[in-house]
Motif scaffolding. Structure first.
Motif, mmCIF file in Angstrom:
data_model
loop_
_atom_site.group_PDB
_atom_site.id
_atom_site.type_symbol
_atom_site.label_atom_id
_atom_site.label_comp_id
_atom_site.label_asym_id
_atom_site.label_seq_id
_atom_site.Cartn_x
_atom_site.Cartn_y
_atom_site.Cartn_z
ATOM 1 N N PRO A 54 -44.118 -99.266 38.020
ATOM 2 C CA PRO A 54 -43.382 -99.900 36.829
ATOM 3 C C PRO A 54 -43.499 -98.970 35.612
ATOM 4 O O PRO A 54 -42.501 -98.708 35.017
ATOM 5 C CB PRO A 54 -43.645 -101.224 36.705
ATOM 6 N N ILE A 55 -44.630 -98.249 35.599
ATOM 7 C CA ILE A 55 -44.759 -97.444 34.519
ATOM 8 C C ILE A 55 -44.200 -96.253 34.525
ATOM 9 O O ILE A 55 -43.587 -96.044 33.626
ATOM 10 C CB ILE A 55 -46.451 -97.120 34.378
ATOM 11 N N LEU A 56 -44.019 -95.738 35.842
ATOM 12 C CA LEU A 56 -43.214 -94.466 35.892
ATOM 13 C C LEU A 56 -41.549 -94.901 35.788
ATOM 14 O O LEU A 56 -40.833 -93.964 35.340
ATOM 15 C CB LEU A 56 -43.402 -94.092 37.532
ATOM 16 N N ARG A 57 -41.391 -96.165 36.149
ATOM 17 C CA ARG A 57 -40.049 -96.640 35.900
ATOM 18 C C ARG A 57 -39.531 -96.741 34.297
ATOM 19 O O ARG A 57 -38.505 -96.311 34.032
ATOM 20 C CB ARG A 57 -39.608 -97.419 36.674
ATOM 21 N N TYR A 58 -40.521 -97.651 33.844
ATOM 22 C CA TYR A 58 -40.104 -98.008 32.522
ATOM 23 C C TYR A 58 -40.714 -97.288 31.326
ATOM 24 O O TYR A 58 -40.476 -97.468 30.107
ATOM 25 C CB TYR A 58 -40.184 -99.551 32.253
ATOM 26 N N GLY A 59 -41.676 -96.303 31.682
ATOM 27 C CA GLY A 59 -42.419 -95.819 30.554
ATOM 28 C C GLY A 59 -43.972 -96.663 30.148
ATOM 29 O O GLY A 59 -43.988 -97.633 30.360
ATOM 30 N N ALA A 60 -44.693 -95.717 29.662
ATOM 31 C CA ALA A 60 -46.168 -96.263 29.457
ATOM 32 C C ALA A 60 -46.041 -97.003 28.087
ATOM 33 O O ALA A 60 -46.917 -98.018 27.993
ATOM 34 C CB ALA A 60 -46.841 -95.001 28.849
ATOM 35 N N GLU A 61 -45.161 -96.634 27.224
ATOM 36 C CA GLU A 61 -44.821 -97.547 25.912
ATOM 37 C C GLU A 61 -44.320 -99.059 26.593
ATOM 38 O O GLU A 61 -45.162 -100.062 25.779
ATOM 39 C CB GLU A 61 -43.826 -97.128 24.743
ATOM 40 N N TRP A 62 -43.497 -99.143 27.139
ATOM 41 C CA TRP A 62 -42.868 -100.503 27.786
ATOM 42 C C TRP A 62 -44.207 -101.277 28.320
ATOM 43 O O TRP A 62 -44.562 -102.391 27.891
ATOM 44 C CB TRP A 62 -42.147 -100.255 28.621
ATOM 45 N N PHE A 63 -45.242 -100.623 29.012
ATOM 46 C CA PHE A 63 -46.283 -101.233 29.880
ATOM 47 C C PHE A 63 -47.134 -101.574 28.667
ATOM 48 O O PHE A 63 -47.712 -102.926 28.790
ATOM 49 C CB PHE A 63 -46.887 -100.358 30.778
ATOM 50 N N PHE A 64 -47.642 -100.809 27.845
ATOM 51 C CA PHE A 64 -48.542 -101.106 26.865
ATOM 52 C C PHE A 64 -48.053 -102.222 25.903
ATOM 53 O O PHE A 64 -49.040 -103.126 25.542
ATOM 54 C CB PHE A 64 -48.873 -99.856 25.911
ATOM 55 N N SER A 71 -55.221 -103.911 24.108
ATOM 56 C CA SER A 71 -55.356 -104.450 25.355
ATOM 57 C C SER A 71 -53.691 -104.505 25.863
ATOM 58 O O SER A 71 -53.358 -105.510 26.050
ATOM 59 C CB SER A 71 -55.733 -105.826 25.347
ATOM 60 N N GLY A 72 -53.250 -103.283 26.187
ATOM 61 C CA GLY A 72 -51.653 -103.360 26.647
ATOM 62 C C GLY A 72 -51.855 -103.453 28.134
ATOM 63 O O GLY A 72 -52.674 -103.372 28.706
ATOM 64 N N GLY A 73 -50.614 -103.820 28.356
ATOM 65 C CA GLY A 73 -50.300 -104.106 29.844
ATOM 66 C C GLY A 73 -50.475 -105.731 30.153
ATOM 67 O O GLY A 73 -50.647 -106.461 29.624
ATOM 68 N N SER A 74 -50.659 -105.681 31.742
ATOM 69 C CA SER A 74 -50.805 -107.021 32.270
ATOM 70 C C SER A 74 -52.155 -106.753 33.086
ATOM 71 O O SER A 74 -52.675 -105.794 33.306
ATOM 72 C CB SER A 74 -49.709 -107.277 33.152
ATOM 73 N N LYS A 75 -52.523 -108.073 33.756
ATOM 74 C CA LYS A 75 -53.794 -108.148 34.381
ATOM 75 C C LYS A 75 -53.632 -109.236 35.307
ATOM 76 O O LYS A 75 -52.809 -110.394 35.278
ATOM 77 C CB LYS A 75 -54.920 -108.418 33.511
ATOM 78 N N ILE A 76 -54.190 -109.074 36.340
ATOM 79 C CA ILE A 76 -54.162 -109.986 37.447
ATOM 80 C C ILE A 76 -55.252 -110.873 37.659
ATOM 81 O O ILE A 76 -56.662 -110.223 37.653
ATOM 82 C CB ILE A 76 -53.979 -109.427 39.010
ATOM 83 N N GLU A 90 -50.682 -113.048 37.555
ATOM 84 C CA GLU A 90 -50.450 -111.881 36.847
ATOM 85 C C GLU A 90 -49.831 -112.416 35.602
ATOM 86 O O GLU A 90 -48.751 -112.933 35.384
ATOM 87 C CB GLU A 90 -49.407 -110.979 37.333
ATOM 88 N N VAL A 91 -50.597 -111.965 34.322
ATOM 89 C CA VAL A 91 -50.308 -112.293 33.155
ATOM 90 C C VAL A 91 -50.301 -111.266 32.139
ATOM 91 O O VAL A 91 -51.102 -110.403 32.422
ATOM 92 C CB VAL A 91 -50.889 -113.561 32.481
ATOM 93 N N THR A 92 -49.648 -111.304 30.853
ATOM 94 C CA THR A 92 -49.912 -110.236 29.901
ATOM 95 C C THR A 92 -51.297 -110.376 29.288
ATOM 96 O O THR A 92 -52.013 -111.411 28.998
ATOM 97 C CB THR A 92 -48.832 -110.125 28.797
ATOM 98 N N LEU A 93 -51.925 -109.278 29.032
ATOM 99 C CA LEU A 93 -53.416 -109.235 28.345
ATOM 100 C C LEU A 93 -53.024 -109.872 26.993
ATOM 101 O O LEU A 93 -52.141 -109.564 26.279
ATOM 102 C CB LEU A 93 -54.053 -108.033 28.208
ATOM 103 N N GLY A 94 -54.091 -110.970 26.489
ATOM 104 C CA GLY A 94 -54.044 -111.526 25.264
ATOM 105 C C GLY A 94 -53.256 -113.066 25.577
ATOM 106 O O GLY A 94 -53.284 -113.820 24.580
ATOM 107 N N THR A 95 -53.104 -113.220 26.835
ATOM 108 C CA THR A 95 -52.671 -114.610 27.222
ATOM 109 C C THR A 95 -53.716 -115.634 26.909
ATOM 110 O O THR A 95 -54.766 -115.410 27.536
ATOM 111 C CB THR A 95 -52.149 -114.777 28.696
ATOM 112 N N PRO A 96 -53.610 -116.983 26.170
ATOM 113 C CA PRO A 96 -54.615 -117.737 26.006
ATOM 114 C C PRO A 96 -55.045 -118.278 27.347
ATOM 115 O O PRO A 96 -54.313 -118.431 28.226
ATOM 116 C CB PRO A 96 -53.907 -118.794 25.143
#
Length: 247
Positions: A54-64, A71-76, A90-96
Protein backbone atom coordinates in the motif's frame (compact mmCIF):
# COMPACT_ATOMS: atom_id res chain seq x y z
CA UNK A 1 14.70 -22.34 15.32
CA UNK A 2 12.05 -24.99 16.10
CA UNK A 3 9.82 -22.26 17.52
CA UNK A 4 12.46 -20.92 19.89
CA UNK A 5 11.54 -17.47 21.23
CA UNK A 6 15.16 -16.30 21.02
CA UNK A 7 15.10 -16.76 17.23
CA UNK A 8 12.83 -13.75 17.08
CA UNK A 9 15.98 -11.73 17.73
CA UNK A 10 17.43 -10.94 14.32
CA UNK A 11 20.95 -12.29 14.82
CA UNK A 12 19.64 -15.38 16.62
CA UNK A 13 17.46 -15.92 13.55
CA UNK A 14 20.49 -15.58 11.27
CA UNK A 15 22.46 -18.09 13.34
CA UNK A 16 19.58 -20.56 13.08
CA UNK A 17 19.30 -19.91 9.33
CA UNK A 18 22.96 -20.87 8.99
CA UNK A 19 22.34 -24.17 10.76
CA UNK A 20 23.80 -23.15 14.11
CA UNK A 21 22.23 -22.94 17.55
CA UNK A 22 19.94 -19.91 17.72
CA UNK A 23 22.02 -17.57 19.87
CA UNK A 24 22.28 -13.78 19.41
CA UNK A 25 25.53 -12.38 18.03
CA UNK A 26 27.66 -9.60 19.42
CA UNK A 27 27.06 -6.29 17.64
CA UNK A 28 28.82 -4.63 15.86
CA UNK A 29 29.10 -5.77 13.16
CA UNK A 30 25.41 -5.35 12.48
CA UNK A 31 23.50 -7.59 10.01
CA UNK A 32 23.43 -4.77 7.45
CA UNK A 33 27.23 -5.10 7.37
CA UNK A 34 27.78 -8.80 8.09
CA UNK A 35 24.59 -10.85 8.11
CA UNK A 36 23.54 -14.23 6.72
CA UNK A 37 26.55 -16.27 5.59
CA UNK A 38 28.77 -13.22 6.03
CA UNK A 39 26.84 -11.08 3.53
CA UNK A 40 25.02 -7.77 4.17
CA UNK A 41 21.49 -8.65 5.27
CA UNK A 42 18.33 -6.72 6.10
CA UNK A 43 16.00 -8.44 8.54
CA UNK A 44 12.40 -7.21 8.52
CA UNK A 45 9.32 -8.64 10.20
CA UNK A 46 6.16 -9.70 8.41
CA UNK A 47 4.20 -6.62 9.46
CA UNK A 48 6.81 -4.35 7.86
CA UNK A 49 6.77 -6.29 4.60
CA UNK A 50 2.95 -6.30 4.55
CA UNK A 51 2.96 -2.49 4.75
CA UNK A 52 5.06 -2.10 1.61
CA UNK A 53 2.43 -2.74 -1.13
CA UNK A 54 0.00 0.00 0.00
CA UNK A 55 2.92 2.40 0.59
CA UNK A 56 4.16 1.79 -2.96
CA UNK A 57 0.63 2.19 -4.31
CA UNK A 58 -0.48 5.29 -2.40
CA UNK A 59 2.80 6.87 -1.30
CA UNK A 60 4.70 7.35 1.94
CA UNK A 61 2.87 10.55 2.85
CA UNK A 62 -0.50 8.78 2.64
CA UNK A 63 0.71 6.04 4.99
CA UNK A 64 2.27 8.49 7.43
CA UNK A 65 -0.92 10.54 7.59
CA UNK A 66 -2.88 7.49 8.74
CA UNK A 67 -1.48 7.98 12.21
CA UNK A 68 -0.50 11.00 14.24
CA UNK A 69 2.58 13.21 14.23
CA UNK A 70 5.71 11.25 15.21
CA UNK A 71 3.74 7.96 14.96
CA UNK A 72 2.63 7.63 11.37
CA UNK A 73 0.88 4.68 9.79
CA UNK A 74 -1.09 1.81 11.22
CA UNK A 75 -0.26 -0.99 13.63
CA UNK A 76 -1.58 -4.50 14.15
CA UNK A 77 -2.37 -5.15 17.80
CA UNK A 78 -2.82 -8.75 18.88
CA UNK A 79 -5.29 -8.50 21.75
CA UNK A 80 -5.53 -11.43 24.15
CA UNK A 81 -6.50 -12.11 27.74
CA UNK A 82 -9.80 -11.23 29.38
CA UNK A 83 -11.63 -9.84 26.36
CA UNK A 84 -14.68 -11.21 24.60
CA UNK A 85 -13.23 -11.15 21.06
CA UNK A 86 -9.47 -11.78 21.21
CA UNK A 87 -7.76 -11.33 17.86
CA UNK A 88 -5.60 -9.17 15.61
CA UNK A 89 -6.83 -5.62 15.03
CA UNK A 90 -5.20 -3.14 12.66
CA UNK A 91 -5.76 0.44 13.75
CA UNK A 92 -4.04 3.75 13.09
CA UNK A 93 -1.34 4.73 15.56
CA UNK A 94 -2.74 7.14 18.12
CA UNK A 95 -6.01 5.21 18.51
CA UNK A 96 -7.23 5.44 22.14
CA UNK A 97 -6.88 2.23 24.12
CA UNK A 98 -10.59 2.41 24.96
CA UNK A 99 -11.44 2.04 21.26
CA UNK A 100 -9.10 -0.92 20.84
CA UNK A 101 -10.68 -2.59 23.87
CA UNK A 102 -14.13 -2.05 22.36
CA UNK A 103 -13.00 -3.64 19.06
CA UNK A 104 -11.96 -6.70 21.07
CA UNK A 105 -15.43 -6.95 22.57
CA UNK A 106 -14.62 -5.34 25.90
CA UNK A 107 -14.29 -7.12 29.21
CA UNK A 108 -16.57 -9.93 30.32
CA UNK A 109 -19.78 -8.84 32.10
CA UNK A 110 -19.28 -7.94 35.73
CA UNK A 111 -15.52 -7.54 35.41
CA UNK A 112 -13.38 -4.42 35.65
CA UNK A 113 -9.99 -3.72 34.13
CA UNK A 114 -6.99 -4.28 36.40
CA UNK A 115 -3.90 -4.10 34.19
CA UNK A 116 -2.68 -4.24 30.60
CA UNK A 117 0.63 -5.13 29.01
CA UNK A 118 0.49 -3.09 25.77
CA UNK A 119 3.40 -4.47 23.77
CA UNK A 120 3.93 -8.14 24.54
CA UNK A 121 4.92 -9.81 27.81
CA UNK A 122 8.42 -8.30 27.76
CA UNK A 123 7.07 -4.76 28.15
CA UNK A 124 6.27 -3.08 31.50
CA UNK A 125 2.76 -3.67 32.79
CA UNK A 126 0.37 -0.70 33.12
CA UNK A 127 -2.38 -0.44 35.74
CA UNK A 128 -5.88 0.36 34.53
CA UNK A 129 -5.59 3.95 35.74
CA UNK A 130 -2.63 4.54 33.42
CA UNK A 131 -3.87 2.79 30.27
CA UNK A 132 -7.56 3.69 30.03
CA UNK A 133 -6.94 7.27 28.91
CA UNK A 134 -3.78 6.47 26.95
CA UNK A 135 -3.39 6.38 23.17
CA UNK A 136 -1.75 3.45 21.39
CA UNK A 137 1.31 5.12 19.91
CA UNK A 138 5.05 5.20 20.60
CA UNK A 139 5.26 8.46 22.53
CA UNK A 140 2.06 8.13 24.56
CA UNK A 141 2.88 4.65 25.84
CA UNK A 142 6.47 5.61 26.62
CA UNK A 143 5.34 8.65 28.60
CA UNK A 144 2.86 6.43 30.46
CA UNK A 145 5.64 4.06 31.52
CA UNK A 146 5.56 1.26 28.95
CA UNK A 147 6.21 0.68 25.24
CA UNK A 148 4.40 -0.41 22.09
CA UNK A 149 6.81 -3.33 21.56
CA UNK A 150 5.36 -6.05 19.35
CA UNK A 151 1.79 -4.81 19.82
CA UNK A 152 0.84 -7.88 21.81
CA UNK A 153 -1.84 -6.45 24.13
CA UNK A 154 -2.52 -8.61 27.19
CA UNK A 155 -5.66 -7.57 29.06
CA UNK A 156 -6.10 -8.59 32.71
CA UNK A 157 -9.32 -8.09 34.67
CA UNK A 158 -9.88 -7.79 38.42
CA UNK A 159 -9.84 -11.58 38.91
CA UNK A 160 -6.15 -11.77 37.96
CA UNK A 161 -3.56 -12.70 40.57
CA UNK A 162 -0.54 -10.61 39.58
CA UNK A 163 1.89 -12.90 41.39
CA UNK A 164 0.65 -15.92 39.43
CA UNK A 165 0.69 -13.98 36.15
CA UNK A 166 4.30 -12.87 36.67
CA UNK A 167 5.33 -16.36 37.77
CA UNK A 168 4.07 -17.92 34.53
CA UNK A 169 5.77 -15.22 32.46
CA UNK A 170 9.09 -15.80 34.21
CA UNK A 171 8.74 -19.56 33.79
CA UNK A 172 8.44 -18.93 30.05
CA UNK A 173 11.46 -16.63 29.91
CA UNK A 174 13.58 -19.00 31.98
CA UNK A 175 12.74 -21.85 29.61
CA UNK A 176 13.39 -19.74 26.50
CA UNK A 177 16.71 -18.20 27.56
CA UNK A 178 19.42 -19.41 25.16
CA UNK A 179 21.83 -19.60 28.11
CA UNK A 180 24.60 -17.61 26.46
CA UNK A 181 24.71 -14.75 28.99
CA UNK A 182 25.20 -15.52 32.69
CA UNK A 183 22.90 -12.75 34.04
CA UNK A 184 20.01 -13.98 31.89
CA UNK A 185 20.64 -17.70 32.34
CA UNK A 186 21.16 -17.62 36.10
CA UNK A 187 19.08 -14.57 36.98
CA UNK A 188 15.91 -15.89 35.35
CA UNK A 189 16.23 -19.08 37.37
CA UNK A 190 16.71 -17.25 40.66
CA UNK A 191 13.73 -14.98 39.99
CA UNK A 192 11.56 -17.99 39.20
CA UNK A 193 12.59 -19.77 42.43
CA UNK A 194 11.92 -16.67 44.53
CA UNK A 195 8.54 -16.07 42.88
CA UNK A 196 7.62 -19.67 43.70
CA UNK A 197 8.26 -18.84 47.36
CA UNK A 198 6.01 -15.79 47.05
CA UNK A 199 3.27 -17.94 45.48
CA UNK A 200 3.49 -20.35 48.41
CA UNK A 201 2.78 -17.56 50.90
CA UNK A 202 6.22 -16.26 51.84
CA UNK A 203 6.11 -12.82 50.22
CA UNK A 204 8.17 -10.76 52.63
CA UNK A 205 9.42 -7.27 51.86
CA UNK A 206 12.99 -8.60 52.01
CA UNK A 207 12.27 -11.32 49.45
CA UNK A 208 10.55 -8.90 47.07
CA UNK A 209 13.53 -6.58 47.41
CA UNK A 210 15.85 -9.42 46.43
CA UNK A 211 13.72 -10.25 43.37
CA UNK A 212 13.82 -6.63 42.26
CA UNK A 213 17.57 -6.41 42.78
CA UNK A 214 18.23 -9.50 40.66
CA UNK A 215 15.95 -8.19 37.90
CA UNK A 216 17.72 -4.82 37.86
CA UNK A 217 21.11 -6.54 37.59
CA UNK A 218 20.00 -8.42 34.45
CA UNK A 219 18.88 -5.30 32.56
CA UNK A 220 21.56 -4.01 30.21
CA UNK A 221 23.94 -6.86 30.99
CA UNK A 222 23.15 -9.22 28.09
CA UNK A 223 24.08 -9.48 24.41
CA UNK A 224 20.49 -9.04 23.23
CA UNK A 225 17.37 -7.43 24.71
CA UNK A 226 16.25 -10.68 26.36
CA UNK A 227 17.67 -9.33 29.62
CA UNK A 228 15.27 -6.40 29.48
CA UNK A 229 12.45 -8.81 28.61
CA UNK A 230 13.06 -10.47 31.97
CA UNK A 231 13.72 -7.34 34.00
CA UNK A 232 10.97 -4.94 32.90
CA UNK A 233 7.95 -7.16 33.70
CA UNK A 234 9.37 -8.00 37.13
CA UNK A 235 10.11 -4.44 38.22
CA UNK A 236 6.85 -3.03 36.81
CA UNK A 237 4.67 -5.74 38.38
CA UNK A 238 6.29 -5.10 41.76
CA UNK A 239 6.09 -1.31 41.44
CA UNK A 240 2.41 -1.21 40.49
CA UNK A 241 1.08 -4.17 42.49
CA UNK A 242 3.43 -4.33 45.47
CA UNK A 243 0.69 -5.16 47.97
CA UNK A 244 -0.07 -8.43 46.15
CA UNK A 245 3.54 -9.56 46.49
CA UNK A 246 4.07 -8.67 50.15
CA UNK A 247 1.66 -10.23 52.62
Amino acid sequence: GAGAYICGEETGLLESLEGKKGMPRFKPPFPAQVGAFGRPTTVSNTETLASLPPILRYGAEWFFNLGIEASGGSKIFSVSGHVQRPGNYEVTLGTPFRELLELAGGLFPGRSLKAVIPGGSSMPVMPASAIMDCNMDYDALKQAGSMIGSGGVIVMDDATCMVTALYHMMRFYHDESCGQCTPCREGSGWILKMLKRVKSGHGSAELIGEIRTVAEKIEGKTICAFGEAISWPVTSFIDHFYDEFVY
